[in-house]
Structure formats: structure tokens, C-alpha cells
Design an enzyme around this catalytic site. Structure first.
Site, PDB file in Angstrom:
ATOM      1  N   THR A   1      23.477  67.621  42.571  1.00  0.00           N
ATOM      2  CA  THR A   1      23.483  68.373  41.304  1.00  0.00           C
ATOM      3  C   THR A   1      23.837  67.394  40.189  1.00  0.00           C
ATOM      4  OG1 THR A   1      25.853  68.881  41.278  1.00  0.00           O
ATOM      5  CG2 THR A   1      24.444  70.373  42.546  1.00  0.00           C
ATOM      6  N   ASP A   2      23.797  67.878  38.956  1.00  0.00           N
ATOM      7  CA  ASP A   2      24.169  66.997  37.843  1.00  0.00           C
ATOM      8  C   ASP A   2      25.632  66.547  37.953  1.00  0.00           C
ATOM      9  OD1 ASP A   2      21.683  67.087  36.815  1.00  0.00           O
ATOM     10  OD2 ASP A   2      22.109  68.658  35.331  1.00  0.00           O
ATOM     11  N   CYS A   3      26.486  67.468  38.393  1.00  0.00           N
ATOM     12  CA  CYS A   3      27.906  67.093  38.509  1.00  0.00           C
ATOM     13  C   CYS A   3      28.224  66.391  39.830  1.00  0.00           C
ATOM     14  CB  CYS A   3      28.795  68.315  38.298  1.00  0.00           C
ATOM     15  SG  CYS A   3      28.294  69.742  39.275  1.00  0.00           S
ATOM     16  N   TYR A   4      27.422  66.695  40.862  1.00  0.00           N
ATOM     17  CA  TYR A   4      27.626  66.056  42.175  1.00  0.00           C
ATOM     18  C   TYR A   4      26.309  65.421  42.614  1.00  0.00           C
ATOM     19  CZ  TYR A   4      32.024  68.697  42.615  1.00  0.00           C
ATOM     20  OH  TYR A   4      33.272  69.197  42.440  1.00  0.00           O
TER      21      TYR A   4
END
Lengths: 500, 128
Positions: A129-132
């Protein structure tokens, strides 16, 4: 009436003049001086148990990698841990088997290896994901590298447990060990006289927040366990403890042959003796704890009860089943249970361990319900062929061959003069008879020990029998051995194909 | 003495055991036998004086004979002394002692290996 308070007992523990005895010793004390005097004399009774508690596991927090990752699938030494929670937490369950080693290694082994400080291979994958952003991760770590390793056992410390035996004619392999054919042995689990919940069956002192011995360190009861069933005296506990402080002396991985892995958990509960009633309940003996001997040979939830039995009889080495002395095996260690009760006694006596009132009592009213099933399980009678062609044992193999050709069946149940099942003959048997001279009649070439099925057997059981015996068809018979149908692996395949 | 006779798939259909017994007039005391279409394994006791003859007879017919000279070994580190081994042993090797530890009478062991499968802690073996 003798009434003592938790504060009074804790003061005594603090001052070093508390009187602690094990649940085994309490039997003698109450027997000698009575419950009233015992309640005055004794402040704390310690219990202990050490046996297979499959419903056990550990929450692990690994810390964040760089770049960070939301771990969707996590494997520890090839054993999957559940990670459907936050990014780097996972729950490793004792019964989860290794993807590569099968029955030989499971979650229980990962847990024991962690306690022993061994290195564990971590493999994780993610969708990113964008954060992970990270998608895969491989590393090696040990228990000291983890932020938390918290044991949470959803169901431990059964008040007592069912006793297992096996009435069918082959050895079966279960979570209660190997059960020999025709009631050849009996296995049981539980510490009887030392069993925590059997010593406080009304849950006067055992509840949410009760401090306990767990795996060699101090843990807590966090509530009733799953399947808690106090109304049938099958209460259970949910436990919490810090794996980092535990010892492999009291937490051990186990393998049950042809069943899977489990975790032997050592736990003990101190029972503060607040009144006479508690003094009396902690004087429970092996003889007082009564349970049922079940026939595990019957693959059903409702296994038949063979007889009632108490733990004194079980621990004598044999019990009588159908007039025969049958040897018993304990699956849990009474020696270890004793060690745990003694250890806990030492802790309390030394002023290192205090008692508590539960912040919430365990439910006293509840039973364990069976599952609600909204789809009906198909039975053999739902898919078996009813227009089964049978052949007389005195027919010739030529006649059998003709019958097979005309009906496109490859299995013919064979009946004797009285019309009852005598054997089965297949196209292969006929080919063999043609190749080898001398066998002219069906009775000479048929298989006499036929695997059969009942019309009301669930399909799952018929499928397992076909698979285990490596045959492809079973005649379906009634109670008088008359053939009423036939079920083939083909019928079962079709059923499963339709489902998809 | 205890021996293990392994019969491989190519000779599984032959009555090599019966032939060897008749040929050597040896009394084989069979304590365990497992057969399926792919292999056979027999555990048996034989008089020491008869061993050479029966081994020769069996091996000449394609069987493999191994002397079992190591009774069951219990690893005390792995063993938690539960007692699971007690009820499955056909010759009552195991029992509880006064302290609820495992007592064992190794003399009685027929090396059948039934207890090995039963032990939840892999504490039993027939290895040296």
C-alpha cells in the site's frame, strides 16, 4: 462460620506466615480435622495441571521493517501464523501444521523453539500500500527480537475431560493418542485431585484477573474459556502470560500420530480458602471427579458413552470395559501437575505471589452448544445407486463378466444362498481369473472381506473409508447384511463437482 | 533374540516366510506383522541357535533380516512422564512408579515400536 478475606490472606503472605498446602495435601487435612478446622488452618490451596491444550497460541509483535509492510501472510519456520490484524502482529496457534513438514512440526514447536531462544525463520508477503509499500520479507529472529510474545490460550484447564476408547476393529489415531481396536486400551487427561476448576467448581475465587502459574511464570485468567460448560462440569479457562518469561519445562510441543500437533501447557491456580465451603471443595479427590468413557471409534459428535468412571479408577492402571480389564494411559502428566502445585506453593509461601478476588466471576450457567448447520450433510442414501446388480456366489466368472459388460458396473456385490452379502467381485478379479486357470466360480475369485457402508452414514465418512482402504466402491447394506445399494468414489466425485 | 524381517514388493506374494520356517524347522514367535500390497514387516523372536539358518533361508528368498538388539530407549529430557506409552505396550514394559514417574522393565521389551507412535513427545526410539 469461618470467614477470611483476601486482604487477610495477602497480609499473611506478606508477613511470611501464610499456610499453603497443595490440593492433594488438603484431602488429608480436611479428612483429619474437618472442613471447618481446615478453613481456619489453611490459607491457600494450590492446584496444577500439565497436559495437551490444543487451544493455545501466542500473539507476536515483530516491530516494523524498513520499508514498512502490512504483513498479510506470515510463516514462522514454515508454519502459518494468523496476521489478519494490524501490520506486524500475528497469532501463532499450537495446532497449525508446517506447510512443508506436515505432522512433524507445527505451531506448538515454533512456540517451544521461541521459549528455548532458538532462531526462527520469518517469511511474510503482502499486497503493498502507499503507507506499507513492501511486498515480501524474509528474516531470522528469536524471542528477544520481538516486542511482545504474549501467550493467549482460548481454552485451557478443562475441569475434567472425556475418556477415550475404541470399539471398532482397527487402531485409530486421535488427539487422545492411539486407541487400539476392540476396546484394547483407554486414554484419559486431567489432573483429578489437582485439577484447578474441580477444586473450586462454583468459581468462588477463580475468575477474570485471577493470578496463576502459567508455563513457569506468573500469568492470569482472562475469562471463561471457549466451550465453557459449567452446567455439565466441563468448565474451561482463557489464559494470558508472557512467553518471554516461560520455561520449556512447563511448555512442550507435542505430536499426536496421524492427528497433528498440540501444546502441553503447565498451569496452576491458587485457591484462597475464604470459608468452609472452599475448604470442602478443595478436598475433592480423584474418586469424586467422575467422567464418561466414550467410543471414539464412532466418528460422530455424539459418541456413545460406554460407562462412567472416576479418576481413581483411571489412575489404578486399568478399568473394566465389557467385563475385560482394559489398560489405561494418562495423556497428561500427574508428576508435572504435582511439580506445578508445589512450585506455586513455594511462591506463595515465599511471599512472591499474592491472591486476588476476581474482578468478574466466571459464568456458572452455560452449556456448549453444537454447531447450527443450515445445509444438510448429504448421506450415503442420497447418492448411492439403488439399482445395484448383485451376483450369486455360485455363478461362474463368465456370468459375472457378462453382467459387468451389460450393466457397465465395474463392481458386483456377491451374495450367498441366503441373499446376504458374501463378497465383492470386480472386473480386475475377473481378468485375474481368466489369466490364472482353476478358479471358475465367483466365490473363488471374490474379495471376501468387503468394506461396506450404511445408508445413513454421512458422505464424508464413506469418502474417508474409501480413501483409507484404497477401494473404489462399497456395497451399502442394511442391518441384516442385505445389499440395498452401492456407493462408488465416482458418485462422490460427481457430488463434489456439482457443489462447485 | 528379536529380529525384523522386511519383505519387499517384488516377493510380497510369495510364501517365503512359511517356506523358510518349514525348510529350517525354526519356531518363529511372531509378535507384530504389517502387510500391504507394497511391503511386509514382521517382528519375531527366534532362538539364538536357529538364527543363522532362518536368516539364510529368508535372505535367499529375497527378504531382509535385521537383528533387533536394542530395546526401546526413553529420552528423559523429552519425556514428560505422562504415561501415554503405558496402555499400548503389548508386553507391559511401562508403568507408573510411586512418584507418578515412568518405570520401565526393559527386559520385557519385544521391540515392536508401538509405543513410539503413541508418545506425544517423541521421547521413545529403537535407535542405538
Amino acid at each position: 462460620m469461618v470467614e477470611k478475606s483476601i486482604e487477610e490472606i495477602n497480609r499473611k503472605i506478606n508477613e511470611g506466615n501464610v499456610n499453603v498446602v497443595t490440593a492433594e495435601e488438603m484431602v488429608g487435612i480436611v479428612g483429619e480435622v474437618g472442613a471447618k478446622e481446615a478453613a481456619k488452618e489453611v490459607d491457600v490451596v494450590t492446584t496444577g495441571t500439565f497436559g495437551a491444550m490444543c487451544s493455545s497460541g501466542v500473539w507476536l509483535n515483530f516491530g516494523h521493517p524498513e520499508p514498512p509492510m502490512k504483513m498479510n501472510k506470515v510463516f514462522l519456520n514454515g508454519v502459518e501464523a494468523y496476521s489478519g490484524v494490524a501490520a506486524v502482529d500475528a497469532f501463532i496457534g499450537a495446532g497449525q501444521l508446517s506447510e512443508t513438514e506436515g505432522f512433524d512440526y507445527g505451531g506448538a514447536h515454533v512456540i517451544e523453539d521461541l521459549i528455548r531462544g532458538k532462531s526462527i525463520d520469518l517469511h511474510a508477503t503482502s499486497y503493498g500500500t502507499d503507507c506499507y509499500p513492501r511486498k515480501t520479507l524474509d528474516t531470522t529472529l528469536n524471542i528477544y527480537d520481538l516486542n511482545q510474545a504474549i501467550m493467549i490460550n482460548p481454552r485451557n484447564g478443562y475441569q475434567k475431560y472425556n475418556v477415550a476408547t475404541n470399539g471398532i476393529n482397527r487402531t485409530i489415531y486421535t488427539y487422545m493418542g492411539s486407541l487400539l481396536p476392540n476396546y484394547g486400551n483407554v486414554t484419559y487427561s486431567g489432573a483429578g485431585v489437582l485439577s484447578p476448576l474441580s477444586n473450586d467448581p462454583d468459581y468462588q475465587t477463580i475468575g477474570v484477573g485471577t493470578p496463576i502459574f502459567l508455563g513457569g511464570t506468573k500469568g492470569h485468567i482472562i475469562g471463561e474459556g471457549t466451550q465453557h460448560s459449567p452446567e455439565t462440569n466441563f468448565g474451561t479457562l482463557m489464559l494470558r502470560g508472557d512467553l518471554k518469561d516461560m520455561s520449556a519445562d512447563y511448555i512442550r510441543a507435542a505430536n499426536f500420530h496421524e492427528y497433528g500437533t498440540s501444546l502441553y501447557v503447565g498451569m496452576g491456580v491458587p485457591i484462597p480458602i475464604l470459608n468452609e465451603q472452599l475448604a470442602q471443595s478443595t478436598a475433592v479427590t480423584d474418586k469424586d471427579v467422575v467422567t464418561n468413557v466414550l467410543d471414539y471409534g464412532v466418528p460422530s459428535r455424539d459418541r456413545p458413552v460406554i460407562r462412567k468412571v472416576n479418576y481413581e479408577e483411571l489412575r489404578s492402571g486399568s478399568i473394566e470395559i465389557n467385563g475385560k480389564d482394559t489398560p489405561t494411559s494418562s495423556m497428561s502428566s500427574f508428576k508435572k501437575s504435582r511439580e506445578i502445585a508445589e512450585e506455586l506453593k513455594k511462591w506463595v509461601s515465599a511471599g512472591e505471589f499474592f491472591v486476588n478476588s476476581p474482578s468478574q466471576r466466571l459464568p456458572a450457567k452455560a452449556t456448549c452448544k453444537p454447531m447450527r448447520q443450515t445445509t444438510r450433510n448429504p448421506l450415503v442414501q442420497d447418492i448411492m445407486a439403488r439399482d445395484v446388480v448383485i451376483i450369486d456366489e455360485n455363478a461362474t466368472f463368465h456370468e459375472a463378466a457378462k453382467m459387468i459388460m451389460e450393466n457397465t458396473f465395474s463392481h458386483l456385490p456377491v451374495v450367498s444362498d441366503d441373499g446376504k452379502l458374501a463378497g465383492i467381485v470386480t472386473a480386475w478379479d475377473i481378468s485375474k481369473a481368466v489369466a490364472e486357470t482353476g478358479c471358475n466360480y465367483v466365490k473363488d475369485i471374490m474379495t471376501k472381506r468387503v468394506l461396506t457402508s450404511n445408508a445413513t452414514d454421512p458422505i464424508d465418512i464413506a469418502a474417508r473409508n474409501l480413501d483409507m482402504k484404497e477401494v473404489s466402491a462399497m456395497p451399502v447394506i442394511d442391518n441384516d447384511r442385505y445389499v440395498i445399494g452401492i456407493i462408488t468414489s465416482n458418485d462422490i466425485s460427481k457430488l463434489f463437482a456439482r457443489r462447485r | 533374540m528379536m529380529i525384523k524381517i522386511n519383505i519387499s514388493s517384488n516377493v510380497i506374494g510369495e510364501p517365503i516366510l512359511a517356506e523358510s520356517i518349514i525348510e529350517t524347522r525354526t519356531a518363529l514367535n511372531i509378535s507384530q506383522a504389517h502387510f500391504d500390497s507394497t511391503y511386509g514387516e514382521i517382528i519375531a523372536e527366534v532362538e539364538t541357535d536357529d538364527f543363522k539358518a532362518i536368516r539364510q533361508a529368508l535372505e535367499s528368498k529375497g527378504a531382509k533380516v535385521t537383528v533387533l538388539d536394542h530395546p526401546i530407549v526413553r529420552d528423559e529430557e523429552d519425556c514428560v512422564e505422562c504415561g501415554a506409552c503405558i496402555s499400548v505396550c503389548p508386553s507391559h514394559v511401562f508403568s507408573f512408579d510411586d512418584e507418578w514417574g515412568i518405570a520401565q522393565d526393559i527386559e520385557k521389551c519385544i521391540q515392536c515400536g508401538t509405543c513410539i507412535k503413541m508418545c506425544p513427545h517423541r521421547a521413545l526410539s529403537l535407535e542405538k
